[in-house]
Design a protein around this motif. Structure first.
Motif, PDB file in Angstrom:
ATOM      1  N   ASN A 154       1.273  -1.256   0.057  1.00  0.00           N
ATOM      2  CA  ASN A 154       0.028   0.105  -0.330  1.00  0.00           C
ATOM      3  C   ASN A 154       1.141   1.251   0.162  1.00  0.00           C
ATOM      4  N   PHE A 155       2.057   1.410   0.675  1.00  0.00           N
ATOM      5  CA  PHE A 155       2.474   2.274   0.737  1.00  0.00           C
ATOM      6  C   PHE A 155       3.626   2.319  -0.740  1.00  0.00           C
ATOM      7  N   ALA A 156       4.047   1.527  -1.264  1.00  0.00           N
ATOM      8  CA  ALA A 156       4.586   1.817  -2.234  1.00  0.00           C
ATOM      9  C   ALA A 156       3.582   1.941  -3.714  1.00  0.00           C
ATOM     10  N   ASN A 157       2.335   1.620  -3.643  1.00  0.00           N
ATOM     11  CA  ASN A 157       1.213   2.560  -4.385  1.00  0.00           C
ATOM     12  C   ASN A 157       1.087   3.387  -4.625  1.00  0.00           C
ATOM     13  N   ASP A 158       0.607   3.974  -3.084  1.00  0.00           N
ATOM     14  CA  ASP A 158       1.022   5.306  -2.973  1.00  0.00           C
ATOM     15  C   ASP A 158       2.023   6.140  -3.802  1.00  0.00           C
ATOM     16  N   ASN A 168       6.472   1.007  -9.052  1.00  0.00           N
ATOM     17  CA  ASN A 168       6.995   1.661  -9.548  1.00  0.00           C
ATOM     18  C   ASN A 168       8.683   0.732  -9.864  1.00  0.00           C
ATOM     19  N   GLY A 169       9.733   1.961 -10.224  1.00  0.00           N
ATOM     20  CA  GLY A 169      10.795   0.850 -11.692  1.00  0.00           C
ATOM     21  C   GLY A 169      10.138   1.756 -12.542  1.00  0.00           C
ATOM     22  N   VAL A 205       4.416   9.630  -8.381  1.00  0.00           N
ATOM     23  CA  VAL A 205       5.616   9.744  -8.241  1.00  0.00           C
ATOM     24  C   VAL A 205       5.698   9.369  -9.762  1.00  0.00           C
ATOM     25  N   SER A 206       4.851   9.058 -10.403  1.00  0.00           N
ATOM     26  CA  SER A 206       4.552   8.673 -12.150  1.00  0.00           C
ATOM     27  C   SER A 206       3.527   9.198 -12.519  1.00  0.00           C
ATOM     28  N   GLY A 207       2.502   9.925 -11.482  1.00  0.00           N
ATOM     29  CA  GLY A 207       1.496  10.683 -12.623  1.00  0.00           C
ATOM     30  C   GLY A 207       0.249  10.141 -12.163  1.00  0.00           C
ATOM     31  N   LYS A 208       0.140   9.132 -11.982  1.00  0.00           N
ATOM     32  CA  LYS A 208      -1.141   8.441 -11.916  1.00  0.00           C
ATOM     33  C   LYS A 208      -2.160   8.845 -11.145  1.00  0.00           C
ATOM     34  N   ASP A 209      -2.113   9.194 -10.420  1.00  0.00           N
ATOM     35  CA  ASP A 209      -2.972   9.599  -9.455  1.00  0.00           C
ATOM     36  C   ASP A 209      -2.912  11.388  -9.427  1.00  0.00           C
ATOM     37  N   GLY A 234       2.473  -3.268 -12.549  1.00  0.00           N
ATOM     38  CA  GLY A 234       0.774  -3.258 -12.846  1.00  0.00           C
ATOM     39  C   GLY A 234       0.197  -2.229 -13.725  1.00  0.00           C
ATOM     40  N   TYR A 235       1.082  -1.556 -14.138  1.00  0.00           N
ATOM     41  CA  TYR A 235       0.586  -0.549 -15.249  1.00  0.00           C
ATOM     42  C   TYR A 235       0.912  -1.220 -16.377  1.00  0.00           C
TER      43      TYR A 235
END
Length: 306
Positions: A53-57, A146-147, A62-66, A152-153
């Motif tokens: 959950n932390f990593a997804n947040d 991440n990465g 960072v990627s701008g998906k939110d 997930g994307y």
């Protein structure tokens, strides 16, 4: 503290624990059960889920998906409740806690059957295999968003949930209790994994418009809404079918089908997802399917113990 608790998303923890509960109950039915292993497995899983959950947040921010169009729960980093630097430290801390608890779990599970104190040469191969599996679990939790190429994307989150929330969680927990592997248990493990995948699918159906706009290729974003709803029905029906096949193949008595009492909840979930009018309506369906999965696990496990 309030922001950190919200970022940990405690409502996701029951679903994460479902596979541990089922694997432990199956071990109890086989008269090979340890409270210490159950507690350590649960603690390891809780840290892994919070890490995810932390990593997804962090990754989505960072990627701008939110974006401000998101209809899901408030994200801590994207909204500025928690800084990127602080969340990164939180990710590192929970990853370390996951690893420490996981190693402790393996030592407790294998110490009676094999020596793990006489040097590296005396450590059993299965210890290293499970340690590698644990490290892969941590990598999967972090690598989802991440990465350079977050899986997930790219739409591979569903298979990761099936593997870790279903097969690894149930079969791995059962093995740590019993030090044995029963291939037929793939069926109930698959049921739990598919139901957990259904929770992710609802999340992705809810976010289908924003995911498409930001280039996130989730399964619903790839399929489109009508096919994503059919896919959701497929996950639920296949999960129920796997459980029934297991009971049939094991010649379960009538009481062994007690878990069928949870099936109407899955049907109601499928209908609600299929008939929703607004994405925000699906937020309640996420929790409902997670709790339905937990009820299924408890009833299925109880039917085996009894």
């Amino acid at each position: 503290m309030k922001s950190w608790i919200a970022a940990a998303r405690p409502r996701t923890l029951p679903l994460a624990l479902a596979s541990i509960i089922l694997g432990s109950l199956l071990a109890l039915a086989n008269f090979q059960f340890s409270w210490k292993i159950t507690l350590l497995a649960s603690l390891t899983t809780i840290f892994l889920q919070i890490l995810s959950n932390f990593a997804n947040d962090y990754g989505d921010a960072v990627s701008g998906k939110d974006t401000d169009q998101r209809v899901g729960p408030r994200r801590a980093v994207a909204t500025g409740d928690i800084t990127k630097e602080a969340m990164l430290r939180g990710i590192i801390i929970t990853a370390v806690l996951s690893l420490v608890c996981g190693i402790w779990l393996l030592v407790e599970s294998f110490q009676d059957a094999d020596s793990v104190s006489g040097g590296l040469a005396d450590v059993p191969v299965r210890f290293w295999l499970f340690l590698i599996l644990g490290i892969l679990s941590i990598a999967a939790a972090v690598g989802y968003t991440n990465g350079k190429r977050p899986y997930g994307y790219a739409g591979f989150g569903d298979i990761a949930v099936l593997i870790f929330f279903g097969w690894v969680g149930v079969l791995g927990t059962y093995f740590l209790h019993t030090l044995s592997f029963v291939p037929l248990l793939f069926l109930p493990a698959t049921s739990v994994g598919l139901f957990a995948t259904g929770v992710l699918n609802i999340n992705n159906i809810r976010d289908i418009e924003t995911d498409t706009a930001t280039g996130k290729k989730s399964i619903p974003a790839r399929l489109g809404l009508p096919l994503a709803i059919r896919y959701h029905w497929g996950l639920l029906i296949t999960g129920m079918f796997c459980a029934l096949v297991y009971s049939f193949l094991t010649d379960a008595p009538l009481l062994g089908y007690m878990y069928v009492l949870a099936f109407p909840l899955f049907i109601l979930n499928g209908r609600a997802v299929a008939t929703h009018k607004r994405p925000v309506e699906l937020n309640a369906r996420l929790g409902q399917l997670a709790l339905s999965t937990l009820l299924f696990v408890i009833l299925f496990g109880a039917s085996q113990v009894m």
